[in-house]
Design a protein around this motif. Structure first.
Motif, PDB file in Angstrom:
ATOM      1  N   THR A 147       0.834  -1.199   0.000  1.00  8.72           N
ATOM      2  CA  THR A 147       0.000   0.000   0.000  1.00  8.72           C
ATOM      3  C   THR A 147       0.870   1.251   0.000  1.00  8.72           C
ATOM      4  O   THR A 147       2.010   1.250   0.459  1.00  8.72           O
ATOM      5  CB  THR A 147      -0.904   0.022   1.242  1.00  8.72           C
ATOM      6  OG1 THR A 147      -0.084  -0.010   2.420  1.00  8.72           O
ATOM      7  CG2 THR A 147      -1.832  -1.169   1.243  1.00  8.72           C
ATOM      8  N   LYS A 148       0.311   2.327  -0.535  1.00 11.07           N
ATOM      9  CA  LYS A 148       0.934   3.649  -0.496  1.00 11.07           C
ATOM     10  C   LYS A 148       0.006   4.595   0.244  1.00 11.07           C
ATOM     11  O   LYS A 148      -1.207   4.586   0.030  1.00 11.07           O
ATOM     12  CB  LYS A 148       1.162   4.183  -1.911  1.00 11.07           C
ATOM     13  CG  LYS A 148       2.285   3.527  -2.669  1.00 11.07           C
ATOM     14  CD  LYS A 148       2.343   4.046  -4.095  1.00 11.07           C
ATOM     15  CE  LYS A 148       2.500   5.564  -4.132  1.00 11.07           C
ATOM     16  NZ  LYS A 148       2.559   6.074  -5.513  1.00 11.07           N
ATOM     17  N   GLY A 149       0.594   5.418   1.085  1.00 12.44           N
ATOM     18  CA  GLY A 149      -0.213   6.373   1.823  1.00 12.44           C
ATOM     19  C   GLY A 149      -0.990   5.703   2.944  1.00 12.44           C
ATOM     20  O   GLY A 149      -0.953   4.488   3.136  1.00 12.44           O
ATOM     21  N   VAL A 150      -1.704   6.499   3.678  1.00 12.98           N
ATOM     22  CA  VAL A 150      -2.495   6.011   4.802  1.00 12.98           C
ATOM     23  C   VAL A 150      -3.897   5.694   4.307  1.00 12.98           C
ATOM     24  O   VAL A 150      -4.604   6.571   3.795  1.00 12.98           O
ATOM     25  CB  VAL A 150      -2.557   7.048   5.939  1.00 12.98           C
ATOM     26  CG1 VAL A 150      -3.439   6.543   7.078  1.00 12.98           C
ATOM     27  CG2 VAL A 150      -1.156   7.370   6.442  1.00 12.98           C
TER      28      VAL A 150
ATOM     29  N   GLU B 249     -11.867   3.889   3.788  1.00 14.26           N
ATOM     30  CA  GLU B 249     -11.418   3.880   2.392  1.00 14.26           C
ATOM     31  C   GLU B 249     -10.896   2.517   1.951  1.00 14.26           C
ATOM     32  O   GLU B 249     -10.515   2.336   0.805  1.00 14.26           O
ATOM     33  CB  GLU B 249     -10.272   4.890   2.204  1.00 14.26           C
ATOM     34  CG  GLU B 249     -10.635   6.339   2.426  1.00 14.26           C
ATOM     35  CD  GLU B 249      -9.418   7.236   2.270  1.00 14.26           C
ATOM     36  OE1 GLU B 249      -8.347   6.876   2.796  1.00 14.26           O
ATOM     37  OE2 GLU B 249      -9.543   8.272   1.619  1.00 14.26           O
ATOM     38  N   ARG B 250     -10.887   1.559   2.860  1.00 10.60           N
ATOM     39  CA  ARG B 250     -10.183   0.312   2.610  1.00 10.60           C
ATOM     40  C   ARG B 250     -10.645  -0.392   1.332  1.00 10.60           C
ATOM     41  O   ARG B 250      -9.870  -1.026   0.624  1.00 10.60           O
ATOM     42  CB  ARG B 250     -10.395  -0.620   3.811  1.00 10.60           C
ATOM     43  CG  ARG B 250      -9.534  -1.861   3.785  1.00 10.60           C
ATOM     44  CD  ARG B 250      -9.490  -2.499   5.160  1.00 10.60           C
ATOM     45  NE  ARG B 250      -8.757  -3.765   5.109  1.00 10.60           N
ATOM     46  CZ  ARG B 250      -9.338  -4.955   5.109  1.00 10.60           C
ATOM     47  NH1 ARG B 250     -10.651  -5.032   5.170  1.00 10.60           N
ATOM     48  NH2 ARG B 250      -8.624  -6.060   5.059  1.00 10.60           N
TER      49      ARG B 250
ATOM     50  N   PRO C 299      -3.855   7.492  -1.395  1.00 16.50           N
ATOM     51  CA  PRO C 299      -3.622   6.110  -0.981  1.00 16.50           C
ATOM     52  C   PRO C 299      -4.015   5.123  -2.094  1.00 16.50           C
ATOM     53  O   PRO C 299      -5.001   5.334  -2.809  1.00 16.50           O
ATOM     54  CB  PRO C 299      -4.518   5.945   0.247  1.00 16.50           C
ATOM     55  CG  PRO C 299      -5.599   6.967   0.064  1.00 16.50           C
ATOM     56  CD  PRO C 299      -4.977   8.111  -0.652  1.00 16.50           C
ATOM     57  N   SER C 300      -3.214   4.062  -2.214  1.00 14.13           N
ATOM     58  CA  SER C 300      -3.432   3.099  -3.288  1.00 14.13           C
ATOM     59  C   SER C 300      -2.745   1.796  -2.931  1.00 14.13           C
ATOM     60  O   SER C 300      -2.029   1.695  -1.930  1.00 14.13           O
ATOM     61  CB  SER C 300      -2.876   3.646  -4.610  1.00 14.13           C
ATOM     62  OG  SER C 300      -1.487   3.939  -4.486  1.00 14.13           O
ATOM     63  N   ARG C 301      -2.969   0.778  -3.757  1.00 11.79           N
ATOM     64  CA  ARG C 301      -2.248  -0.482  -3.666  1.00 11.79           C
ATOM     65  C   ARG C 301      -1.482  -0.700  -4.971  1.00 11.79           C
ATOM     66  O   ARG C 301      -1.932  -0.264  -6.028  1.00 11.79           O
ATOM     67  CB  ARG C 301      -3.198  -1.660  -3.443  1.00 11.79           C
ATOM     68  CG  ARG C 301      -3.862  -1.682  -2.077  1.00 11.79           C
ATOM     69  CD  ARG C 301      -4.739  -2.928  -1.928  1.00 11.79           C
ATOM     70  NE  ARG C 301      -5.361  -2.981  -0.603  1.00 11.79           N
ATOM     71  CZ  ARG C 301      -6.529  -2.408  -0.325  1.00 11.79           C
ATOM     72  NH1 ARG C 301      -7.184  -1.756  -1.251  1.00 11.79           N
ATOM     73  NH2 ARG C 301      -7.027  -2.499   0.900  1.00 11.79           N
TER      74      ARG C 301
ATOM     75  N   ALA D  44     -11.286  -6.753   0.498  1.00  5.76           N
ATOM     76  CA  ALA D  44     -10.689  -5.450   0.813  1.00  5.76           C
ATOM     77  C   ALA D  44     -10.344  -4.656  -0.437  1.00  5.76           C
ATOM     78  O   ALA D  44      -9.893  -3.515  -0.333  1.00  5.76           O
ATOM     79  CB  ALA D  44      -9.423  -5.654   1.645  1.00  5.76           C
ATOM     80  N   ILE D  45     -10.546  -5.227  -1.620  1.00  6.30           N
ATOM     81  CA  ILE D  45     -10.168  -4.578  -2.877  1.00  6.30           C
ATOM     82  C   ILE D  45     -11.409  -4.241  -3.676  1.00  6.30           C
ATOM     83  O   ILE D  45     -12.317  -5.074  -3.827  1.00  6.30           O
ATOM     84  CB  ILE D  45      -9.221  -5.491  -3.685  1.00  6.30           C
ATOM     85  CG1 ILE D  45      -7.885  -5.640  -2.960  1.00  6.30           C
ATOM     86  CG2 ILE D  45      -9.001  -4.956  -5.106  1.00  6.30           C
ATOM     87  CD1 ILE D  45      -6.958  -6.666  -3.559  1.00  6.30           C
TER      88      ILE D  45
END
Length: 449
Positions: free
Chosen positions: A109-112, A117-118, A151-153, A189-190
């Motif tokens: 993950t990037k960011g919080v 938002e998950r 935030p991203s994956r 979660a995606i």
């Protein structure tokens, strides 16, 4: 923007009680497919279902599929953790497809990501270029960490082997992509409607080809410093997919700038014929060669959401390294009309219960070659009506309808007229084929033409 239809991504298993729907045969079929004991194209046993049971059945069978994947022994994506310089996983590819091939990958993950938002952040698949693979992989990770898309994956694979196996679209990598689609779609979660594919150089070629081949899984795609011949990546398949292609105007190697320009012209033409269907940004970056600022791509891509259930789409069914897709959106190919030519399906599902499908054989006639590289630059597509094929069209209340008579016409000829039957068979088969929570269909029509 694309219409979003939401279905539950998971639900508690439904207990079988007196008078309840019997799911046992459908459950067993899904377990066999998930465990590799049955092909995803195998026929499921028939079990009739009433219209008022469809939503409960949808939730139950999807949960059964997710549970079966958890216990089938194949590689799973790691739990969420910050994207870092530590590789987080690897995928062993069958020796029958590519000997001694293991695909390491970064997943993180990037960011919080806030709890709220998950399930809404974008997931990016980022493909590296064709230099020494360890160096290219690390460079791609470094760029990804700098892009302003959190935030991203991120899923960042390393090509398993160099030399003749250094292509992202070969059959061994297609096996890996099928694994990845299953895993992404089944992870609660995606967001299955926010998956994006992009890459640079060899990753640009790969992401353009894969975007056309797997468009029904993607919200958007963004190849860079690439440019594929349109025979390798038909632009028609990119309806409903945001598509960005950026290449330096001076990137002359392997006709990259010319192929980029031709892709833009093809998409411009399609957008004129089908307004709103082919949203794209294809640009030659002034004064630049193979290297330029790659950062604008992901921020452009992430504005799009996938439409997994369009009422109009075009699919050119073609082989990639000898393999065909078995289905696209809600159409499954049961028998191709030709092994030597491609088939183009134009599917229109009307609000009036009429479904029109054009099935055409496609032949590419070369028109122009590059004098230096001897690559074909342009083709004329020649079409003729296809005959001798069979396909299944999956349906539900939003696609065709379940409570009325449906008329299906193929090449102008009525091939079906009647009310589609609801059956657990179709739900199980569509789950096995797509592994997609947005495409669990309770009805289907199979037609020969």
């Amino acid at each position: 923007m694309n219409k979003r239809i939401l279905f539950p991504l998971c639900a508690a298993p439904v207990a079988l009680t007196a008078g309840a729907q019997d799911y046992r045969q459908a459950d067993q079929y899904l377990q066999q497919v998930a465990q590799g004991k049955a092909a995803a194209t195998a026929a499921a046993p028939s079990t009739a279902i009433k219209a008022d049971q469809v939503e409960t059945a949808r939730q139950h069978l999807w949960q059964q599929w997710v549970q079966a994947l958890k216990t089938n022994g194949e590689t799973r994506l790691p739990a969420d953790a910050p994207l870092s310089t530590s590789a987080t996983g690897s995928l062993a590819i069958p020796d029958s497809l590519e000997p001694n091939a293991v695909m390491p990958f970064y997943w993180g993950t990037k960011g919080v990501i806030a709890k709220s938002e998950r399930v809404s952040v974008p997931t990016f698949i980022d493909l590296h270029g064709s230099g020494p693979k360890a160096h290219e992989w690390e460079a791609t990770l470094s760029w990804a960490q700098r892009f302003a898309d959190g935030p991203s994956r991120y899923f960042i694979p390393q090509i398993p082997q160099e030399g003749k196996y250094y292509r992202w679209w070969q059959r061994s990598k297609q096996w890996a992509w099928s694994w990845l689609w299953r895993r992404l779609m089944a992870d609660a979660a995606i967001d299955p409607d926010r998956v994006y594919l992009f890459g640079v150089s060899e990753g640009g070629y790969g992401s353009q080809r894969l975007a056309s081949f797997y468009a029904d899984y993607l919200a958007a795609a963004g190849p860079m410093a690439g440019g594929e011949p349109l025979q390798n990546a038909p632009a028609e398949n990119l309806g409903h997919v945001g598509f960005s292609l950026l290449t330096g105007e001076k990137d002359l190697m392997f006709c990259r700038n010319t192929y980029t320009r031709n892709t833009g012209l093809a998409l411009d033409s399609l957008e004129r014929v089908y307004p709103g269907l082919y949203t794209h940004r294809v640009e030659l970056i002034p004064g630049k060669g193979h290297g330029f600022d790659y950062s604008p791509t992901t921020t452009w891509l992430m504005q799009f959401r996938r439409n997994a259930r369009p009422t109009h789409f075009i699919w050119e069914d073609y082989e990639m390294d000898g393999l065909h897709r078995h289905g696209f959106y809600n159409l499954r190919v049961d028998q191709r009309p030709s092994d030597s030519l491609r088939t183009r399906y134009d599917v229109r599902i009307g609000d009036d219960g009429v479904i029109d499908i054009e099935a055409r054989l496609v032949e590419y006639i070369p028109l122009e070659k590059d004098p230096r590289w001897q690559f074909t630059l342009r083709w004329h597509k020649q079409f003729k009506p296809a005959t001798g094929g069979q396909f299944t069209l999956f349906l539900d209340n939003d696609l065709g309808g379940l409570d009325r008579k449906i008329t299906v016409r193929v090449n102008g000829k009525v091939v079906f007229k009647g009310k589609p039957k609801t059956d657990l068979k179709y739900m199980a088969e569509s789950i096995a084929l797509y592994g997609d929570p947005r495409r669990v269909f309770p009805a289907a029509i199979t037609v020969k033409y």
